[in-house]
Design a protein around this motif. Structure first.
Motif, PDB file in Angstrom:
ATOM      1  N   GLU A  19       0.839  -1.193   0.000  1.00  0.00           N
ATOM      2  CA  GLU A  19       0.000   0.000   0.000  1.00  0.00           C
ATOM      3  C   GLU A  19       0.877   1.248   0.000  1.00  0.00           C
ATOM      4  O   GLU A  19       1.916   1.281   0.670  1.00  0.00           O
ATOM      5  N   PRO A  20       0.490   2.293  -0.722  1.00  0.00           N
ATOM      6  CA  PRO A  20       1.253   3.540  -0.639  1.00  0.00           C
ATOM      7  C   PRO A  20       1.322   4.031   0.804  1.00  0.00           C
ATOM      8  O   PRO A  20       0.303   4.160   1.477  1.00  0.00           O
ATOM      9  N   GLY A  21       2.529   4.252   1.289  1.00  0.00           N
ATOM     10  CA  GLY A  21       2.713   4.668   2.668  1.00  0.00           C
ATOM     11  C   GLY A  21       3.071   3.540   3.612  1.00  0.00           C
ATOM     12  O   GLY A  21       3.270   3.780   4.811  1.00  0.00           O
TER      13      GLY A  21
ATOM     14  N   TYR B 150      11.941   9.140   5.675  1.00  0.00           N
ATOM     15  CA  TYR B 150      11.594   8.151   4.663  1.00  0.00           C
ATOM     16  C   TYR B 150      10.352   7.364   5.092  1.00  0.00           C
ATOM     17  O   TYR B 150       9.351   7.965   5.484  1.00  0.00           O
ATOM     18  N   ALA B 151      10.420   6.026   5.017  1.00  0.00           N
ATOM     19  CA  ALA B 151       9.267   5.188   5.368  1.00  0.00           C
ATOM     20  C   ALA B 151       9.483   4.451   6.681  1.00  0.00           C
ATOM     21  O   ALA B 151       8.824   3.447   6.957  1.00  0.00           O
ATOM     22  N   THR B 152      10.393   4.929   7.486  1.00  0.00           N
ATOM     23  CA  THR B 152      10.660   4.323   8.793  1.00  0.00           C
ATOM     24  C   THR B 152       9.744   4.953   9.837  1.00  0.00           C
ATOM     25  O   THR B 152       9.730   6.180   9.977  1.00  0.00           O
ATOM     26  N   PRO B 153       8.962   4.152  10.578  1.00  0.00           N
ATOM     27  CA  PRO B 153       8.062   4.724  11.594  1.00  0.00           C
ATOM     28  C   PRO B 153       8.835   5.182  12.823  1.00  0.00           C
ATOM     29  O   PRO B 153       9.957   4.738  13.080  1.00  0.00           O
ATOM     30  N   HIS B 154       8.197   6.072  13.591  1.00  0.00           N
ATOM     31  CA  HIS B 154       8.845   6.594  14.794  1.00  0.00           C
ATOM     32  C   HIS B 154       7.787   6.869  15.848  1.00  0.00           C
ATOM     33  O   HIS B 154       6.681   7.324  15.526  1.00  0.00           O
ATOM     34  N   PHE B 155       8.138   6.605  17.106  1.00  0.00           N
ATOM     35  CA  PHE B 155       7.226   6.846  18.225  1.00  0.00           C
ATOM     36  C   PHE B 155       7.706   8.061  19.011  1.00  0.00           C
ATOM     37  O   PHE B 155       8.877   8.155  19.377  1.00  0.00           O
TER      38      PHE B 155
ATOM     39  N   GLY C 223       2.755   9.785  19.889  1.00  0.00           N
ATOM     40  CA  GLY C 223       2.458   8.410  19.498  1.00  0.00           C
ATOM     41  C   GLY C 223       3.228   8.043  18.245  1.00  0.00           C
ATOM     42  O   GLY C 223       4.210   8.691  17.870  1.00  0.00           O
ATOM     43  N   TRP C 224       2.782   6.986  17.591  1.00  0.00           N
ATOM     44  CA  TRP C 224       3.444   6.562  16.359  1.00  0.00           C
ATOM     45  C   TRP C 224       3.164   7.548  15.228  1.00  0.00           C
ATOM     46  O   TRP C 224       2.053   8.069  15.097  1.00  0.00           O
ATOM     47  N   TRP C 225       4.170   7.789  14.427  1.00  0.00           N
ATOM     48  CA  TRP C 225       3.990   8.533  13.176  1.00  0.00           C
ATOM     49  C   TRP C 225       4.631   7.721  12.066  1.00  0.00           C
ATOM     50  O   TRP C 225       5.818   7.399  12.104  1.00  0.00           O
ATOM     51  N   ARG C 226       3.794   7.354  11.120  1.00  0.00           N
ATOM     52  CA  ARG C 226       4.229   6.510  10.017  1.00  0.00           C
ATOM     53  C   ARG C 226       4.082   7.259   8.696  1.00  0.00           C
ATOM     54  O   ARG C 226       3.335   8.237   8.598  1.00  0.00           O
ATOM     55  N   LEU C 227       4.754   6.751   7.692  1.00  0.00           N
ATOM     56  CA  LEU C 227       4.577   7.312   6.358  1.00  0.00           C
ATOM     57  C   LEU C 227       3.115   7.247   5.945  1.00  0.00           C
ATOM     58  O   LEU C 227       2.603   8.165   5.295  1.00  0.00           O
TER      59      LEU C 227
END
Length: 525
Positions: free
Chosen positions: A25-27, A312-317, A343-347
């Motif tokens: 999926e995109p993202g 990039y596409a690496t998530p971060h909390f 909280g989590w921030w994802r692409l």
């Protein structure tokens, strides 16, 4: 003219989802589509539906074919030249009456340019266009159907094809290593890198010329460029801009952009997506060199937004301890009424915020398309009237210059951006000075006159302070750029109306635009 090849596949054909083509999926975490993968998906959409038509806009510095997609109803796409002609007439209002413009506004369709990926390391923009294209083609909801009925969307898969593939390949090669979120050690656009959005009036880059030419071919009433650098911890920055804005911004366009920014925020709130903020002290619109703001001086509602980015596409909390101290109390503000709590921030989150932002703009255009079309006409009409009766009326640019090439280069750039340039066929005298035959004349009573005024006038940056008697606020970007100074060109401001003798001696300089041909390597006129 740019050739449009319309497809004939029925809308009811099986429309591929992004995941069925990309494999994700995109993202999605740890996945970025290259430009080639993105275009492959767009072309499959084109083959499966009569609601989308792909066309080649030009070529990039590295030789990639550069594509745009027209998305609308099949009926609109079959009559797209008619609607483009209406948009062109309203963009150049000198020959129209108000009543004629009103009739054309009722008949026409809104044309809205949406894009992303200009700054290639701000990766969500070029990923969200994939999902947005799918929704605009496949979604049968009343809202999307109304958009297709009333709007012709000009959707760029990416504004930086070369950079999109560079960044995707770099990130993919480093996933799972200590360098996963490291910066790519070379420019993501040839020669210019991150400053690719600051070339709007100089047009030094091939990509800038392709963009300017395409926007003049399609005359969109709205231009929306996605960026990804929202002030932390906000999730998306939206217009209204911070102070100051460009001195000669047409007021109707400024009001339109402000309204659109609030419209995006409202749709985000209605969908439970917090963290939208406006104004602040960061993103001002003083500098006219942005590709996503200069069109304001061409009477187009042009703007950018800044969505939050990790890397990039690496998530971060994030926790509150990561927030700046002034933001940890989550205080509600008038222009930041729903603070993000961490909280989590994802692409995928960034893609979703951009997708909703784009849909909000298209929904606005569908609801107010008559106003958008007429306001383009009215803004240009008002500029013409302004400089018919107030100074400066024009600029004289003599041929006798320290560098004879410099005035030609200056005027070429203004002409590429749609300003009409004239040349005297005999000597004339005005305001006590003789202007020789061959002198160039740039009258300001034309629809893009504010653009000439913006780049040729001397800037006086306002005295903005962080607090009364405090230090000056730092400009976001360039505070001065007067082209006649930068290029060492003698430009003479005309403070009295041009006489009939001068008007009769002025001959417009004209040239024909080149067609897009395989052997043409750039977008030069």
């Amino acid at each position: 003219m740019l050739a449009v090849i319309l497809v004939t596949a029925p809308a009811a054909a099986q429309i591929p989802t992004p995941a069925s083509v990309l494999g994700f999926e995109p993202g999605a975490d740890f996945h970025l589509a290259t430009y080639e993968e993105s275009v492959e998906y767009f072309q499959l959409l084109d083959a499966s539906s009569d609601r989308i038509s792909m066309m080649r806009a030009g070529r990039t510095s590295e030789g990639r074919d550069w594509w745009i997609a027209l998305i609308s109803s099949p009926e609109n796409l079959s009559s797209v030249e008619q609607y483009r002609d209406i948009a062109d007439k309203l963009a150049h209002p000198a020959e129209l009456s108000d009543s004629e413009a009103q009739s054309l506004s009722l008949e026409g369709k809104a044309i809205v340019d949406v894009n992303g990926g200009l700054h290639a390391s701000e990766v969500a923009g070029a990923q969200h266009t994939i999902q947005l294209a799918y929704e605009l083609v496949a979604d049968e909801s009343p809202r999307i159907s109304a958009i297709r009925q009333n709007v012709i969307t000009v959707l760029w898969p990416s504004l930086n094809p070369d950079g999109q593939t560079m960044i995707a390949d770099w990130y993919s090669s480093n996933i799972g290593t200590p360098y996963e979120v490291s910066s790519m050690p070379w420019l993501y656009q040839k020669y210019i890198g991150h400053d690719n959005n600051r070339d709007a009036y100089m047009l030094n880059m091939i990509e800038s010329r392709v963009l300017a030419r395409t926007w003049q071919e399609w005359d969109p009433q709205i231009i929306y460029v996605h960026h990804q650098s929202s002030p932390f911890p906000t999730r998306i920055w939206l217009p209204p801009f911070a102070e100051p804005i460009a001195s000669f911004t047409p007021p109707i366009m400024a009001r339109t952009v402000n309204t659109i920014g609030m419209t995006i925020a409202q749709m985000l709130e209605s969908r439970g997506m917090p963290g939208a903020v406006h104004m602040g002290t960061g993103f001002d619109a003083w500098y006219p060199g942005y590709v996503d703001y200069l069109p304001m001086m061409q009477n187009q509602a042009a703007f950018w937004t800044e969505t939050a980015l990790y890397r990039y596409a690496t998530p971060h909390f994030y926790t509150l301890s990561d927030f700046p101290p002034a933001r940890r109390d989550l205080r509600v503000e008038s222009l930041y009424p729903s603070p993000w709590k961490g909280g989590w921030w994802r692409l995928s989150d960034a893609v979703d915020y951009m997708r909703v932002g784009s849909l909000a703009v298209l929904d606005y255009a569908a609801k107010y398309k008559e106003d958008l079309l007429y306001n383009r006409y009215q803004s240009g009409r008002d500029v013409i009237r302004k400089y018919e009766t107030s100074a400066p009326y024009a600029y004289f640019i003599p041929q006798d210059q320290p560098d004879p090439v410099a005035p030609v280069e200056l005027l070429r750039r203004l002409a590429f951006n749609g300003l009409r340039i004239y040349q005297l066929n005999q000597d004339v005298t005005h305001e006590g000075l003789t202007q020789d035959a061959g002198t160039w004349v740039l009258p300001l009573d034309q629809e893009f006159g504010e653009l000439a005024r913006q780049v040729l006038s001397v800037q006086e940056y306002p005295d903005l302070r962080e607090y009364p008697d405090g230090p000056p606020e730092q400009p976001y970007d360039a505070a001065g750029w007067t082209l006649s100074y930068q290029m060492d060109v003698n430009v003479i401001e005309v403070t009295q109306p041009l006489t009939p003798e001068i008007l009769s001696a002025m001959q417009e300089l004209e040239t024909e635009a080149l067609a897009w041909e395989e052997e043409i390597a750039d977008a030069s006129p």
